[in-house]
Write a protein that holds these residues in place. Sequence first.
Motif, PDB file in Angstrom:
ATOM      1  N   ASN A   1      18.990 -24.565 -20.133  1.00 15.85           N
ATOM      2  CA  ASN A   1      18.597 -23.180 -19.887  1.00 15.85           C
ATOM      3  C   ASN A   1      19.773 -22.326 -19.415  1.00 15.85           C
ATOM      4  N   ILE A   2      20.688 -22.908 -18.646  1.00 18.85           N
ATOM      5  CA  ILE A   2      21.877 -22.168 -18.222  1.00 18.85           C
ATOM      6  C   ILE A   2      22.745 -21.846 -19.436  1.00 18.85           C
ATOM      7  N   LEU A   3      22.899 -22.811 -20.308  1.00 16.00           N
ATOM      8  CA  LEU A   3      23.708 -22.626 -21.504  1.00 16.00           C
ATOM      9  C   LEU A   3      23.089 -21.578 -22.433  1.00 16.00           C
ATOM     10  N   ILE A   4      21.808 -21.666 -22.638  1.00 17.37           N
ATOM     11  CA  ILE A   4      21.112 -20.708 -23.502  1.00 17.37           C
ATOM     12  C   ILE A   4      21.165 -19.310 -22.901  1.00 17.37           C
ATOM     13  N   ASN A   5      20.953 -19.200 -21.595  1.00 13.35           N
ATOM     14  CA  ASN A   5      21.021 -17.886 -20.947  1.00 13.35           C
ATOM     15  C   ASN A   5      22.410 -17.270 -21.050  1.00 13.35           C
ATOM     16  N   LYS A   6      23.430 -18.089 -20.981  1.00 13.56           N
ATOM     17  CA  LYS A   6      24.806 -17.598 -21.060  1.00 13.56           C
ATOM     18  C   LYS A   6      25.124 -17.046 -22.448  1.00 13.56           C
ATOM     19  N   PHE A   7      24.503 -17.602 -23.479  1.00 11.41           N
ATOM     20  CA  PHE A   7      24.801 -17.191 -24.850  1.00 11.41           C
ATOM     21  C   PHE A   7      23.596 -16.557 -25.544  1.00 11.41           C
ATOM     22  N   ARG A   8      22.625 -16.103 -24.795  1.00  8.54           N
ATOM     23  CA  ARG A   8      21.390 -15.547 -25.359  1.00  8.54           C
ATOM     24  C   ARG A   8      21.655 -14.367 -26.289  1.00  8.54           C
ATOM     25  N   LEU A   9      22.493 -13.438 -25.856  1.00  6.08           N
ATOM     26  CA  LEU A   9      22.765 -12.240 -26.651  1.00  6.08           C
ATOM     27  C   LEU A   9      23.441 -12.602 -27.978  1.00  6.08           C
ATOM     28  N   ALA A  10      24.407 -13.495 -27.917  1.00  2.00           N
ATOM     29  CA  ALA A  10      25.114 -13.902 -29.139  1.00  2.00           C
ATOM     30  C   ALA A  10      24.171 -14.594 -30.121  1.00  2.00           C
ATOM     31  N   ILE A  11      23.297 -15.446 -29.600  1.00  2.04           N
ATOM     32  CA  ILE A  11      22.332 -16.138 -30.467  1.00  2.04           C
ATOM     33  C   ILE A  11      21.375 -15.123 -31.092  1.00  2.04           C
ATOM     34  N   GLY A  12      20.893 -14.196 -30.292  1.00  2.00           N
ATOM     35  CA  GLY A  12      19.976 -13.166 -30.797  1.00  2.00           C
ATOM     36  C   GLY A  12      20.622 -12.295 -31.853  1.00  2.00           C
ATOM     37  N   VAL A  13      21.846 -11.854 -31.604  1.00  2.06           N
ATOM     38  CA  VAL A  13      22.557 -11.017 -32.580  1.00  2.06           C
ATOM     39  C   VAL A  13      22.752 -11.772 -33.887  1.00  2.06           C
ATOM     40  N   THR A  14      23.069 -13.050 -33.793  1.00  4.54           N
ATOM     41  CA  THR A  14      23.287 -13.843 -35.003  1.00  4.54           C
ATOM     42  C   THR A  14      22.016 -13.948 -35.838  1.00  4.54           C
ATOM     43  N   PHE A  15      20.881 -14.206 -35.195  1.00  2.00           N
ATOM     44  CA  PHE A  15      19.635 -14.329 -35.952  1.00  2.00           C
ATOM     45  C   PHE A  15      19.175 -12.983 -36.515  1.00  2.00           C
ATOM     46  N   VAL A  16      19.377 -11.916 -35.765  1.00  2.00           N
ATOM     47  CA  VAL A  16      19.033 -10.583 -36.281  1.00  2.00           C
ATOM     48  C   VAL A  16      19.924 -10.242 -37.476  1.00  2.00           C
ATOM     49  N   TYR A  17      21.209 -10.536 -37.355  1.00  2.00           N
ATOM     50  CA  TYR A  17      22.138 -10.272 -38.465  1.00  2.00           C
ATOM     51  C   TYR A  17      21.761 -11.086 -39.702  1.00  2.00           C
ATOM     52  N   PHE A  18      21.389 -12.334 -39.503  1.00  2.00           N
ATOM     53  CA  PHE A  18      20.967 -13.149 -40.644  1.00  2.00           C
ATOM     54  C   PHE A  18      19.733 -12.544 -41.309  1.00  2.00           C
ATOM     55  N   GLY A  19      18.772 -12.111 -40.515  1.00  2.00           N
ATOM     56  CA  GLY A  19      17.577 -11.469 -41.076  1.00  2.00           C
ATOM     57  C   GLY A  19      17.911 -10.184 -41.831  1.00  2.00           C
ATOM     58  N   LEU A  20      18.795  -9.372 -41.257  1.00  2.00           N
ATOM     59  CA  LEU A  20      19.223  -8.149 -41.943  1.00  2.00           C
ATOM     60  C   LEU A  20      19.939  -8.476 -43.249  1.00  2.00           C
ATOM     61  N   ASN A  21      20.752  -9.505 -43.219  1.00  2.00           N
ATOM     62  CA  ASN A  21      21.488  -9.928 -44.414  1.00  2.00           C
ATOM     63  C   ASN A  21      20.533 -10.351 -45.526  1.00  2.00           C
ATOM     64  N   VAL A  22      19.604 -11.207 -45.191  1.00  2.00           N
ATOM     65  CA  VAL A  22      18.647 -11.687 -46.201  1.00  2.00           C
ATOM     66  C   VAL A  22      17.818 -10.518 -46.730  1.00  2.00           C
ATOM     67  N   GLY A  23      17.360  -9.663 -45.838  1.00  2.00           N
ATOM     68  CA  GLY A  23      16.582  -8.499 -46.268  1.00  2.00           C
ATOM     69  C   GLY A  23      17.355  -7.595 -47.208  1.00  2.00           C
ATOM     70  N   LEU A  24      18.604  -7.322 -46.862  1.00  2.00           N
ATOM     71  CA  LEU A  24      19.439  -6.478 -47.719  1.00  2.00           C
ATOM     72  C   LEU A  24      19.688  -7.145 -49.067  1.00  2.00           C
ATOM     73  N   HIS A  25      19.946  -8.433 -49.054  1.00  2.00           N
ATOM     74  CA  HIS A  25      20.214  -9.143 -50.308  1.00  2.00           C
ATOM     75  C   HIS A  25      18.989  -9.161 -51.216  1.00  2.00           C
ATOM     76  N   VAL A  26      17.839  -9.409 -50.653  1.00  2.00           N
ATOM     77  CA  VAL A  26      16.613  -9.428 -51.463  1.00  2.00           C
ATOM     78  C   VAL A  26      16.348  -8.050 -52.050  1.00  2.00           C
ATOM     79  N   TRP A  27      16.475  -7.021 -51.206  1.00  2.00           N
ATOM     80  CA  TRP A  27      16.210  -5.668 -51.691  1.00  2.00           C
ATOM     81  C   TRP A  27      17.224  -5.258 -52.761  1.00  2.00           C
ATOM     82  N   GLU A  28      18.493  -5.587 -52.550  1.00  2.00           N
ATOM     83  CA  GLU A  28      19.511  -5.225 -53.537  1.00  2.00           C
ATOM     84  C   GLU A  28      19.291  -5.958 -54.857  1.00  2.00           C
ATOM     85  N   MET A  29      18.948  -7.237 -54.788  1.00  2.00           N
ATOM     86  CA  MET A  29      18.686  -7.970 -56.032  1.00  2.00           C
ATOM     87  C   MET A  29      17.445  -7.422 -56.738  1.00  2.00           C
TER      88      MET A  29
END
Length: 161
Positions: free
Chosen positions: A71-99
């Motif tokens: 939990n200490i490790l996850i709390n320390k990197f929570r923002l980075a993990i969240g940004v990465t998953f949001v970016y991945f979702g945005l990426n997939v969404g953009l790719h699907v829509w563009e295709m």
Amino acid sequence: MLVERYRPILYLQYFLLLVDLILNSFIEMLRFENVILLVLFVIQDLCIIIAVIVVFLLFFNTYMFQAGLVNILINKFRLAIGVTFVYFGLNVGLHVWEMTLRWDEPNAYIWETPGFIALYVIQRTGAVLYYYFYKRTALKLGDPRFYQDSEWIHKEFERRR
């Protein structure tokens, strides 16, 4: 010793970020064939998935994780993990829509769809945040304090109790 062991992993992480940056920057120039565009989109998404796997493998190797202080490790990197998953979702969404917009005609002008433009801008902004937080996380995980018992870990544990 630990720094030398971590260096190839850091280079791998930088390489994955560089591939993502290059694909984000120049993928529009390679849109003349749907299959090529689709393969490049899949490569970009796989690079993000591999980057996340590398970070989690580094988490598993830390002393904090092995000592059960996840939990200490996850709390320390929570923002980075969240940004990465949001970016991945945005990426997939953009790719699907563009295709979807380009499938019948790869060279079609697709920049008249306001929703697509908004998603494009949000995804590119998310990319900048992703690059920043991922690089910061990669550098932080290279710190030897995460891989050995130290007073810092005990203080973090006491503070979080």
